[in-house]
Scaffold this motif. Sequence first.
Motif, PDB file in Angstrom:
ATOM      1  N   CYS A 107       9.127  29.646  50.168  1.00  0.00           N
ATOM      2  CA  CYS A 107       9.838  30.905  49.936  1.00  0.00           C
ATOM      3  C   CYS A 107      10.987  31.105  50.924  1.00  0.00           C
ATOM      4  N   ARG A 163      11.031  31.472  54.122  1.00  0.00           N
ATOM      5  CA  ARG A 163      10.743  32.252  55.325  1.00  0.00           C
ATOM      6  C   ARG A 163       9.993  31.307  56.253  1.00  0.00           C
ATOM      7  N   TRP A 196       7.932  31.241  58.928  1.00  0.00           N
ATOM      8  CA  TRP A 196       6.498  31.282  59.229  1.00  0.00           C
ATOM      9  C   TRP A 196       5.649  31.096  57.978  1.00  0.00           C
ATOM     10  N   THR A 197       6.086  31.655  56.877  1.00  0.00           N
ATOM     11  CA  THR A 197       5.356  31.477  55.623  1.00  0.00           C
ATOM     12  C   THR A 197       5.418  30.024  55.177  1.00  0.00           C
ATOM     13  N   ASP A 198       6.602  29.419  55.305  1.00  0.00           N
ATOM     14  CA  ASP A 198       6.743  28.013  54.937  1.00  0.00           C
ATOM     15  C   ASP A 198       5.944  27.102  55.863  1.00  0.00           C
TER      16      ASP A 198
END
Length: 188
Positions: free
Chosen positions: A150, A152, A154-156
């Motif tokens: 996505c 981002r 930290w999300t990735d």
Amino acid sequence: PSAHWSPSAPSQVAPSPVKPSSVMPSQSSSVVLQRSTSSSAVASPHAVAAFLLGAASVLGFAPFTFFPVPIVTLAALAWLWRPASPRRAALLGFAFGAGLFLTGVSWVYVSMHVFGGMPPWLAGLAAALFCCALALFPALAGFVFARLRCDRVWTDALLAASAWTLAEWLRGWVLTGFPWLAFGYAQT
């Protein structure tokens, strides 16, 4: 012509030496086949880098036990995956896995040739095909990451870790599994 057709390469109409107003309806424009310049070429610099990162990852396991190496190489692989399409990320994951398994499970060749009595060429071919089959799991991780990312950080990062963990878990269970060189082993 010497050009090669590729389904991924768009065809272009060759410019006509005749003015457009003088082209008769019965005449058709010739189609120029474009030389394939696919960005997913196997020997691309990123694929070579992924292969070398995979090969370097073996340094984290016995007898070397440089435990930070797999962390760094896996982070570098995730960095290579970030801008990649799902197909390209799968190719990079495959290259990484090929480097990892070709350097890390050389004992498979020895077991088939020395102890199994296989001719050297057949043992080498079987070991190489086995390593390529194992490399499909990091390819799966790359594909899943690229499909679900996505953009981002930290999300990735969490997604890359989850995709890698899932692929390693599957490698340990599918078809009775082959849990050798699981990155968690280097950290214990």
